[in-house]
Design a protein around this motif. Structure first.
Motif, PDB file in Angstrom:
ATOM      1  N   GLY A  29      45.026  41.443  46.366  1.00  0.00           N
ATOM      2  CA  GLY A  29      43.870  40.613  46.002  1.00  0.00           C
ATOM      3  C   GLY A  29      43.493  40.795  44.542  1.00  0.00           C
ATOM      4  O   GLY A  29      43.157  39.835  43.842  1.00  0.00           O
ATOM      5  N   ALA A  30      43.552  42.043  44.082  1.00  0.00           N
ATOM      6  CA  ALA A  30      43.259  42.327  42.679  1.00  0.00           C
ATOM      7  C   ALA A  30      44.201  41.542  41.772  1.00  0.00           C
ATOM      8  O   ALA A  30      43.772  40.892  40.810  1.00  0.00           O
ATOM      9  N   TRP A  31      45.475  41.558  42.109  1.00  0.00           N
ATOM     10  CA  TRP A  31      46.481  40.861  41.289  1.00  0.00           C
ATOM     11  C   TRP A  31      46.246  39.354  41.298  1.00  0.00           C
ATOM     12  O   TRP A  31      46.334  38.695  40.260  1.00  0.00           O
ATOM     13  N   LEU A  32      45.925  38.815  42.459  1.00  0.00           N
ATOM     14  CA  LEU A  32      45.612  37.380  42.541  1.00  0.00           C
ATOM     15  C   LEU A  32      44.469  37.034  41.590  1.00  0.00           C
ATOM     16  O   LEU A  32      44.443  35.959  40.995  1.00  0.00           O
ATOM     17  N   GLY A  33      43.535  37.969  41.456  1.00  0.00           N
ATOM     18  CA  GLY A  33      42.373  37.724  40.607  1.00  0.00           C
ATOM     19  C   GLY A  33      42.557  38.166  39.163  1.00  0.00           C
ATOM     20  O   GLY A  33      41.627  38.085  38.364  1.00  0.00           O
ATOM     21  N   GLY A  34      43.742  38.652  38.818  1.00  0.00           N
ATOM     22  CA  GLY A  34      44.023  38.997  37.432  1.00  0.00           C
ATOM     23  C   GLY A  34      43.841  40.459  37.067  1.00  0.00           C
ATOM     24  O   GLY A  34      43.910  40.820  35.895  1.00  0.00           O
ATOM     25  N   ASP A  35      43.607  41.314  38.046  1.00  0.00           N
ATOM     26  CA  ASP A  35      43.471  42.750  37.775  1.00  0.00           C
ATOM     27  C   ASP A  35      44.749  43.500  38.160  1.00  0.00           C
ATOM     28  O   ASP A  35      45.327  43.258  39.219  1.00  0.00           O
ATOM     29  N   ARG A  36      45.120  44.441  37.308  1.00  0.00           N
ATOM     30  CA  ARG A  36      46.188  45.370  37.668  1.00  0.00           C
ATOM     31  C   ARG A  36      45.592  46.568  38.397  1.00  0.00           C
ATOM     32  O   ARG A  36      44.468  46.965  38.110  1.00  0.00           O
ATOM     33  N   MET A  41      54.648  40.318  44.386  1.00  0.00           N
ATOM     34  CA  MET A  41      53.549  40.841  43.577  1.00  0.00           C
ATOM     35  C   MET A  41      53.910  42.240  43.092  1.00  0.00           C
ATOM     36  O   MET A  41      54.702  42.931  43.722  1.00  0.00           O
ATOM     37  N   LEU A  88      44.409  45.337  49.185  1.00  0.00           N
ATOM     38  CA  LEU A  88      43.373  45.281  48.154  1.00  0.00           C
ATOM     39  C   LEU A  88      43.979  44.993  46.780  1.00  0.00           C
ATOM     40  O   LEU A  88      43.477  44.157  46.016  1.00  0.00           O
ATOM     41  N   PRO A 108      40.474  43.500  53.066  1.00  0.00           N
ATOM     42  CA  PRO A 108      40.743  44.245  51.826  1.00  0.00           C
ATOM     43  C   PRO A 108      41.316  43.373  50.714  1.00  0.00           C
ATOM     44  O   PRO A 108      41.005  43.584  49.536  1.00  0.00           O
ATOM     45  N   LEU A 109      42.120  42.356  51.063  1.00  0.00           N
ATOM     46  CA  LEU A 109      42.628  41.455  50.023  1.00  0.00           C
ATOM     47  C   LEU A 109      41.460  40.711  49.375  1.00  0.00           C
ATOM     48  O   LEU A 109      41.378  40.596  48.151  1.00  0.00           O
ATOM     49  N   GLN A 156      41.944  48.571  38.776  1.00  0.00           N
ATOM     50  CA  GLN A 156      41.506  48.950  40.126  1.00  0.00           C
ATOM     51  C   GLN A 156      42.340  50.136  40.617  1.00  0.00           C
ATOM     52  O   GLN A 156      43.573  50.070  40.636  1.00  0.00           O
TER      53      GLN A 156
END
Lengths: 201, 175
Positions: free
Chosen positions: B63-70, B95, B60, A61-62, B24
């Motif tokens: 991962g979104a935050w790592l990629g720049g999404d809130r 995070m 999830l 999921p990450l 997201q």
């Protein structure tokens, strides 16, 4: 449960991961906890690796959240069979989202490697590739020899996904190659490398 | 459902999410979140993802935050228990995480199976390191979500708004 067979599988985990990451390009790599994270680190500790030290069941999921946030980048999740088994539901979530840039690679030695090499369900016949396929992930393969592994590397790196590859690897205890374990540091260096210093999100 | 459809607080929450540039939206549904989920599905700027279990959403959104999404994670109170170990990811990596919880098992609950989590949601989240904002009045929901979002994204911190069963539209099954 078959306690012996994975001891003689020909593929070796460190070589598999090293080869897989040798031409990673600008891929973002998420590593599941335990041996998968050590393998990724043995291939080279990079800012665009995100190795987990916990959060079992969270690697896929990450990787999914990252793949959705960064659609132009390849996201490669490398994890173990035990970690994957804890988050099987996430394969269903991946299938419904269908991120074309996400590739999942499971290093399946049929063991919980960090806790004494106890057998996992895959030693008892559970087929992770079939589970991923039945979940609706369009491209799923199980690979158990060097020739087939070499042949799927370009797919893992480039093909439109989501993809799921279960790599049957030898059960073996290897020297630990540990990544940094401060999660905040891992996050910061990843974001700096990916998003740049001036990015405010 | 009629009373839920006529309530405006889900729209208020949606506006706060828009203002906070949330991209997201991960959820395990609850009837109290039904209107909000519909709005998010219709949004051009939001990706929605239904989860098989709430802990997936914690990973999830990391991962979104790592990629720049809130992101935002929607669930009912019983789902909080499913998240506990995964919350170590949010905490150790420092995070942000914004969770909106519709409460069950809190007050006048007809289903006793909802009570063990519902009576302890606030404490469990607090022990897990999540800042909580309990709301009992629909007029305070918007302010609470704004506060939680600000502290989450500017912290970074893990925050949760607990929306009481007493708020019209958050009740279930007309009981």
């Amino acid at each position: 449960m078959n306690s012996e067979r994975s001891k003689s599988y020909p593929l070796r985990r460190r070589a598999v991961v090293k080869e897989l990451l040798a031409q990673r390009g600008d891929a973002l790599v998420v590593a599941g906890l335990g041996a998968a994270a050590w393998d990724v680190t043995a291939a080279g500790d990079e800012p665009l690796n995100f190795p987990l030290w916990g959060a079992m069941g969270g690697a896929v999921p990450l990787g999914l959240g990252l793949a959705l946030a960064q659609p132009s980048r390849r996201v490669l999740v490398i994890t173990g069979d035990g970690e994957m088994l804890m988050g099987l539901g996430s394969l269903a979530t991946v299938a419904t989202q269908r991120p074309p840039n996400l590739a999942i690679v499971v290093l399946d030695n049929e063991r919980y490697g960090e806790t004494g090499m106890q057998l996992t369900h895959t030693a008892g016949g559970v087929d992770l590739g079939a589970i991923a396929a039945a979940s609706g992930i369009p491209i799923c393969r199980t690979v158990s020899d060097k020739k087939s592994f070499r042949s799927v590397i370009p797919q893992i790196q480039k093909e439109v996904g989501p993809l799921f590859f279960n790599i049957k690897i030898r059960a073996e205890n290897l020297p630990l190659v540990l990544p940094p374990k401060d999660g905040a540091y891992l996050k910061d260096r990843f974001q700096l490398a990916l998003l740049g210093t001036n990015t405010i999100i | 459902m009629d009373s839920l459809e006529s309530e405006t607080w889900p729209e208020d929450i949606y506006q706060v999410l828009v203002e906070n540039r949330v991209r997201q939206v991960a959820y395990v549904p609850d009837i109290g979140h039904a209107s909000l989920i519909k709005m998010c599905h219709k949004s051009y700027n939001m990706k929605t993802m239904v989860l098989t279990t709430e802990e997936e959403g914690v990973a999830l959104l990391a991962g979104a935050w790592l990629g720049g999404d809130r992101g935002v994670l929607l669930m009912q109170s019983s789902g909080v228990g499913n998240c506990i170990n995964m919350l170590s990811l949010t905490r150790v990596c420092r995070m942000p995480l914004l969770i909106l919880v519709t409460m069950r098992g809190e007050r006048g609950e007809f289903n006793p199976w909802q009570v063990p989590m519902g009576q302890n949601t606030n404490q469990i989240l607090t022990v897990a390191g999540v800042l909580t904002f309990a709301v009992n009045d629909k007029d305070h929901i918007k302010e609470a979500v704004e506060a939680a979002a600000k502290m989450a994204f500017e912290g970074p911190a893990a925050t949760a708004v607990l929306i009481s069963q007493r708020i019209p539209g958050a009740k279930t099954f007309g009981r």
